[in-house]
Enzyme design. Structure first.
Site, PDB file in Angstrom:
ATOM      1  N   GLY A 176      65.414  16.767  67.562  1.00  0.00           N
ATOM      2  CA  GLY A 176      65.996  18.004  68.053  1.00  0.00           C
ATOM      3  C   GLY A 176      66.046  19.021  66.932  1.00  0.00           C
ATOM      4  O   GLY A 176      66.044  18.663  65.750  1.00  0.00           O
ATOM      5  N   GLN A 215      69.016  26.502  62.726  1.00  0.00           N
ATOM      6  CA  GLN A 215      68.440  25.671  61.665  1.00  0.00           C
ATOM      7  C   GLN A 215      67.161  26.288  61.095  1.00  0.00           C
ATOM      8  O   GLN A 215      66.726  25.904  60.011  1.00  0.00           O
ATOM      9  CB  GLN A 215      68.145  24.269  62.181  1.00  0.00           C
ATOM     10  CG  GLN A 215      69.396  23.463  62.473  1.00  0.00           C
ATOM     11  CD  GLN A 215      69.048  22.079  62.937  1.00  0.00           C
ATOM     12  OE1 GLN A 215      68.758  21.871  64.114  1.00  0.00           O
ATOM     13  NE2 GLN A 215      69.059  21.139  62.004  1.00  0.00           N
ATOM     14  N   CYS A 217      70.648  14.675  60.285  1.00  0.00           N
ATOM     15  CA  CYS A 217      70.467  16.096  60.598  1.00  0.00           C
ATOM     16  C   CYS A 217      69.378  16.659  59.695  1.00  0.00           C
ATOM     17  O   CYS A 217      69.406  16.436  58.481  1.00  0.00           O
ATOM     18  CB  CYS A 217      71.780  16.850  60.390  1.00  0.00           C
ATOM     19  SG  CYS A 217      71.647  18.617  60.749  1.00  0.00           S
ATOM     20  N   LEU A 218      68.445  17.380  60.282  1.00  0.00           N
ATOM     21  CA  LEU A 218      67.354  17.957  59.487  1.00  0.00           C
ATOM     22  C   LEU A 218      67.864  18.961  58.463  1.00  0.00           C
ATOM     23  O   LEU A 218      67.203  19.206  57.457  1.00  0.00           O
ATOM     24  CB  LEU A 218      66.322  18.618  60.407  1.00  0.00           C
ATOM     25  CG  LEU A 218      65.611  17.678  61.385  1.00  0.00           C
ATOM     26  CD1 LEU A 218      64.650  18.467  62.267  1.00  0.00           C
ATOM     27  CD2 LEU A 218      64.889  16.569  60.643  1.00  0.00           C
ATOM     28  N   HIS A 270      74.433  17.201  69.675  1.00  0.00           N
ATOM     29  CA  HIS A 270      74.223  17.549  68.270  1.00  0.00           C
ATOM     30  C   HIS A 270      73.642  18.964  68.160  1.00  0.00           C
ATOM     31  O   HIS A 270      74.110  19.779  67.357  1.00  0.00           O
ATOM     32  CB  HIS A 270      73.272  16.519  67.628  1.00  0.00           C
ATOM     33  CG  HIS A 270      72.957  16.766  66.195  1.00  0.00           C
ATOM     34  ND1 HIS A 270      73.498  16.008  65.178  1.00  0.00           N
ATOM     35  CD2 HIS A 270      72.165  17.679  65.589  1.00  0.00           C
ATOM     36  CE1 HIS A 270      73.044  16.446  64.018  1.00  0.00           C
ATOM     37  NE2 HIS A 270      72.224  17.466  64.237  1.00  0.00           N
ATOM     38  N   GLU A 271      72.637  19.259  68.987  1.00  0.00           N
ATOM     39  CA  GLU A 271      72.002  20.581  68.924  1.00  0.00           C
ATOM     40  C   GLU A 271      72.940  21.662  69.451  1.00  0.00           C
ATOM     41  O   GLU A 271      72.977  22.773  68.916  1.00  0.00           O
ATOM     42  CB  GLU A 271      70.671  20.578  69.684  1.00  0.00           C
ATOM     43  CG  GLU A 271      69.648  19.581  69.164  1.00  0.00           C
ATOM     44  CD  GLU A 271      69.459  19.592  67.649  1.00  0.00           C
ATOM     45  OE1 GLU A 271      69.533  20.664  67.023  1.00  0.00           O
ATOM     46  OE2 GLU A 271      69.230  18.504  67.090  1.00  0.00           O
ATOM     47  N   HIS A 318      75.135  22.852  66.764  1.00  0.00           N
ATOM     48  CA  HIS A 318      74.514  23.848  65.885  1.00  0.00           C
ATOM     49  C   HIS A 318      74.646  25.260  66.448  1.00  0.00           C
ATOM     50  O   HIS A 318      74.864  26.215  65.694  1.00  0.00           O
ATOM     51  CB  HIS A 318      73.038  23.527  65.648  1.00  0.00           C
ATOM     52  CG  HIS A 318      72.794  22.484  64.608  1.00  0.00           C
ATOM     53  ND1 HIS A 318      73.191  22.631  63.299  1.00  0.00           N
ATOM     54  CD2 HIS A 318      72.190  21.275  64.687  1.00  0.00           C
ATOM     55  CE1 HIS A 318      72.836  21.552  62.612  1.00  0.00           C
ATOM     56  NE2 HIS A 318      72.240  20.709  63.436  1.00  0.00           N
TER      57      HIS A 318
END
Length: 165
Positions: free
Chosen positions: A46, A51, A94-95, A136-137, A140
């Site tokens: 995701g 991000q 997490c990226l 999670h997304e 963000h």
């Protein structure tokens, strides 16, 4: 299409609440395409607008691609209609916080509604990996990162670990 730079925590944009996407334009379509390419290259499941520095309520996800069950979603202005009461704890990465995994408790099931790139409205009940990725997304889009789910002691330890990488 191109791979975009993924912002790293503690970039202040990761703590901002994103604005709604007002109209699906060619720029939004390109952003979504670039976000999918970036997510797969990372490799992640995701990726949210903030991000990559796009402060808009858009995220992409593909819960099954790592198991050869690819089902990419582009979610514009997503909202949860229902959130289940049962909770599960999973280890999340997490990226934007590479190399750090945290155990986070989230609802096991959600029902999400969003607009697709074609302007259509979609509603889907999600559980398992898809539910966790969507939550999670969505975090963000609201300026929340995994560290924000942790108690003070665990958060301090994870930040120290991140800073020594």
């Amino acid at each position: 299409m191109s791979v975009l730079e993924v912002l790293r925590w503690p970039d202040p944009r990761l703590a901002e609440i994103c604005a709604p996407v007002e109209e699906i334009t060619p720029e939004i379509e390109r952003l979504a395409s670039d976000m999918l390419e970036t997510m797969y290259a990372a490799p992640g499941r995701g990726l949210a607008g903030p991000q990559v520095g796009a402060m808009l309520r858009i995220f992409v996800m593909d819960a099954g691609w790592k198991e050869n069950k690819s089902d990419p979603l582009v979610c514009i202005n997503p909202m949860f209609q229902e959130v289940g009461e049962e909770r599960v704890t999973n280890t999340e990465g997490c990226l934007s916080i590479p190399g750090i995994s945290t155990d986070i408790s989230r609802p096991a099931q959600v029902q999400m509604v969003w607009t697709g790139l074609n302007g259509g409205r979609y509603v889907q009940s999600m559980e398992g990996a898809a539910a966790l990725i969507a939550q999670h997304e969505m975090d963000h889009l609201d300026g929340v990162v995994t560290f924000d789910h942790l108690d003070a002691e665990t958060r301090a330890a994870k930040i120290a670990e991140f800073n020594t990488q």
